[in-house]
Design a protein around this motif. Structure first.
Motif, PDB file in Angstrom:
ATOM      1  N   ASN A  93       0.826  -1.207   0.000  1.00 32.00           N
ATOM      2  CA  ASN A  93       0.000   0.000   0.000  1.00 32.00           C
ATOM      3  C   ASN A  93       0.862   1.259   0.000  1.00 32.00           C
ATOM      4  O   ASN A  93       0.538   2.248  -0.668  1.00 32.00           O
ATOM      5  N   ARG A  94       1.936   1.226   0.729  1.00 30.51           N
ATOM      6  CA  ARG A  94       2.815   2.395   0.830  1.00 30.51           C
ATOM      7  C   ARG A  94       3.420   2.752  -0.522  1.00 30.51           C
ATOM      8  O   ARG A  94       3.457   3.919  -0.913  1.00 30.51           O
ATOM      9  N   GLY A  95       3.890   1.726  -1.254  1.00 31.77           N
ATOM     10  CA  GLY A  95       4.450   1.986  -2.569  1.00 31.77           C
ATOM     11  C   GLY A  95       3.417   2.536  -3.532  1.00 31.77           C
ATOM     12  O   GLY A  95       3.681   3.484  -4.275  1.00 31.77           O
ATOM     13  N   ALA A  96       2.226   1.942  -3.523  1.00 33.39           N
ATOM     14  CA  ALA A  96       1.171   2.400  -4.431  1.00 33.39           C
ATOM     15  C   ALA A  96       0.651   3.777  -4.039  1.00 33.39           C
ATOM     16  O   ALA A  96       0.310   4.595  -4.902  1.00 33.39           O
ATOM     17  N   PHE A  97       0.596   4.036  -2.737  1.00 31.69           N
ATOM     18  CA  PHE A  97       0.097   5.320  -2.240  1.00 31.69           C
ATOM     19  C   PHE A  97       0.957   6.471  -2.748  1.00 31.69           C
ATOM     20  O   PHE A  97       0.463   7.574  -3.004  1.00 31.69           O
ATOM     21  N   ALA A  98       2.245   6.214  -2.910  1.00 32.53           N
ATOM     22  CA  ALA A  98       3.157   7.236  -3.412  1.00 32.53           C
ATOM     23  C   ALA A  98       3.116   7.346  -4.931  1.00 32.53           C
ATOM     24  O   ALA A  98       3.679   8.290  -5.494  1.00 32.53           O
ATOM     25  N   ARG A 100       0.850   6.910  -8.829  1.00 33.31           N
ATOM     26  CA  ARG A 100      -0.240   7.665  -9.435  1.00 33.31           C
ATOM     27  C   ARG A 100      -1.557   6.906  -9.497  1.00 33.31           C
ATOM     28  O   ARG A 100      -2.578   7.472  -9.894  1.00 33.31           O
ATOM     29  N   SER A 101      -1.549   5.623  -9.100  1.00 34.53           N
ATOM     30  CA  SER A 101      -2.771   4.821  -9.119  1.00 34.53           C
ATOM     31  C   SER A 101      -3.169   4.468  -7.690  1.00 34.53           C
ATOM     32  O   SER A 101      -2.344   4.512  -6.777  1.00 34.53           O
ATOM     33  N   PRO A 102      -4.431   4.095  -7.479  1.00 31.38           N
ATOM     34  CA  PRO A 102      -4.919   3.904  -6.105  1.00 31.38           C
ATOM     35  C   PRO A 102      -4.258   2.763  -5.348  1.00 31.38           C
ATOM     36  O   PRO A 102      -3.958   1.705  -5.905  1.00 31.38           O
ATOM     37  N   ALA A 103      -4.048   2.993  -4.058  1.00 34.17           N
ATOM     38  CA  ALA A 103      -3.648   1.958  -3.109  1.00 34.17           C
ATOM     39  C   ALA A 103      -4.902   1.497  -2.387  1.00 34.17           C
ATOM     40  O   ALA A 103      -5.590   2.293  -1.742  1.00 34.17           O
ATOM     41  N   ILE A 104      -5.211   0.202  -2.495  1.00 39.69           N
ATOM     42  CA  ILE A 104      -6.462  -0.340  -1.967  1.00 39.69           C
ATOM     43  C   ILE A 104      -6.149  -1.325  -0.848  1.00 39.69           C
ATOM     44  O   ILE A 104      -5.308  -2.207  -1.007  1.00 39.69           O
ATOM     45  N   GLY A 105      -6.822  -1.173   0.268  1.00 39.07           N
ATOM     46  CA  GLY A 105      -6.648  -2.093   1.391  1.00 39.07           C
ATOM     47  C   GLY A 105      -7.944  -2.812   1.704  1.00 39.07           C
ATOM     48  O   GLY A 105      -8.958  -2.168   1.980  1.00 39.07           O
ATOM     49  N   LEU A 106      -7.919  -4.135   1.640  1.00 40.93           N
ATOM     50  CA  LEU A 106      -9.074  -4.955   2.018  1.00 40.93           C
ATOM     51  C   LEU A 106      -8.818  -5.471   3.430  1.00 40.93           C
ATOM     52  O   LEU A 106      -8.212  -6.512   3.633  1.00 40.93           O
ATOM     53  N   GLN A 118      -1.930   3.069   7.158  1.00 41.04           N
ATOM     54  CA  GLN A 118      -2.337   4.433   6.821  1.00 41.04           C
ATOM     55  C   GLN A 118      -2.174   4.770   5.343  1.00 41.04           C
ATOM     56  O   GLN A 118      -2.546   5.866   4.916  1.00 41.04           O
ATOM     57  N   TYR A 119      -1.658   3.843   4.545  1.00 41.15           N
ATOM     58  CA  TYR A 119      -1.336   4.146   3.149  1.00 41.15           C
ATOM     59  C   TYR A 119      -2.411   3.592   2.211  1.00 41.15           C
ATOM     60  O   TYR A 119      -2.133   2.754   1.362  1.00 41.15           O
ATOM     61  N   GLN A 120      -3.625   4.079   2.368  1.00 35.75           N
ATOM     62  CA  GLN A 120      -4.732   3.558   1.577  1.00 35.75           C
ATOM     63  C   GLN A 120      -5.544   4.709   0.977  1.00 35.75           C
ATOM     64  O   GLN A 120      -6.017   5.571   1.710  1.00 35.75           O
ATOM     65  N   ASP A 121      -5.667   4.687  -0.347  1.00 35.44           N
ATOM     66  CA  ASP A 121      -6.592   5.622  -0.990  1.00 35.44           C
ATOM     67  C   ASP A 121      -8.024   5.117  -0.859  1.00 35.44           C
ATOM     68  O   ASP A 121      -8.968   5.903  -0.768  1.00 35.44           O
TER      69      ASP A 121
END
Length: 241
Positions: A93-98, A100-106, A118-121
């Motif tokens: 999530n941290r890598g994706a959050f930084a 340009r595409s969404p970071a998704i946490g299930l 905390q790294y969730q769009d």
């Protein structure tokens, strides 16, 4: 319908309103989680689901590699889906959050180790593993699986089973961490193929790639002659998961 006298008749009519009633409400809860998650994730394709141990901390080489892979995937246009918790899920999530595409946490509610990072769009909370696990498969154009424990193995083998049996479309299933996974692949080949419980070609459903750039390239190469979106036939098949 075949009838049997092996199941005793219900003796206490009040039990209809206790255990059975609770089960009925639980089914409705699962349906609600399906509906909410499907609505929130329907615009997130293409996506890559990433898995790995919740117990590996920041600073570990596996954590740093997961973060790097997720950042490259995000910048390449992939939403990145993780289990939403700590460890490797946080790294993804941290890598994706930084990027340009969404970071998704299930996120799953567990009594001990699972807390949302905390790294969730987009973060979705699940009570039921069943509903959560389907979302990993349903929206994924690829699986990237890093070292992990029982939960990671569960997700990996479930995806392998669904692809092998034709219940879902074939997607790239990439294992990261050659020292960690080499023994597993050898066991699958020696024990499962050796005993005839799977076909030799089933081993090829997954491959080990350690270089982050090559992982992204492998996913694009897989879809080079087709789009990321499932075909109509594949969508129909996935409705029967």
């Amino acid at each position: 319908m075949i009838q049997t006298d092996k199941i005793p008749e219900l003796i206490d009519p009040q039990s209809m309103y206790s255990t059975n009633g609770q089960e009925a409400w639980r089914v409705l809860g699962i349906m609600a989680e399906f509906a909410v998650a499907t609505e929130r994730l329907r615009g997130m394709r293409p996506a890559v689901s990433m898995f790995g141990s919740a117990r590996i901390k920041a600073g570990h080489p596996y954590y740093e590699k997961a973060e790097r892979i997720a950042r490259l995937l995000s910048d390449a246009g992939f939403s990145v889906i993780s289990g939403g918790g700590p460890g490797m899920m946080e790294a993804a999530n941290r890598g994706a959050f930084a990027g340009r595409s969404p970071a998704i946490g299930l996120n799953i509610m567990l009594p001990h180790e699972q807390t949302g990072n905390q790294y969730q769009d987009v973060g979705i909370n699940f009570r039921y593993f069943f509903a959560r696990k389907m979302m990993f498969v349903r929206f994924a154009s690829a699986y990237v699986v890093l070292p992990g424990g029982f939960g990671t193995l569960d997700e990996l083998t479930e995806c392998l089973t669904l692809v092998q049996t034709g219940k879902t479309r074939r997607i790239p299933i990439i294992l990261v961490g050659q020292p960690f996974w080499t023994g597993f692949i050898a066991w699958v080949r020696d024990a499962l193929v050796g005993e005839g419980t799977i076909a030799a070609e089933d081993v090829d459903l997954m491959r080990i790639i350690d270089d982050p750039d090559q992982i992204v390239e492998a996913i694009f190469e897989f879809y080079e002659n087709r789009g990321f979106q499932p075909t109509r036939e594949e969508r129909e098949r996935m409705l029967n998961l």
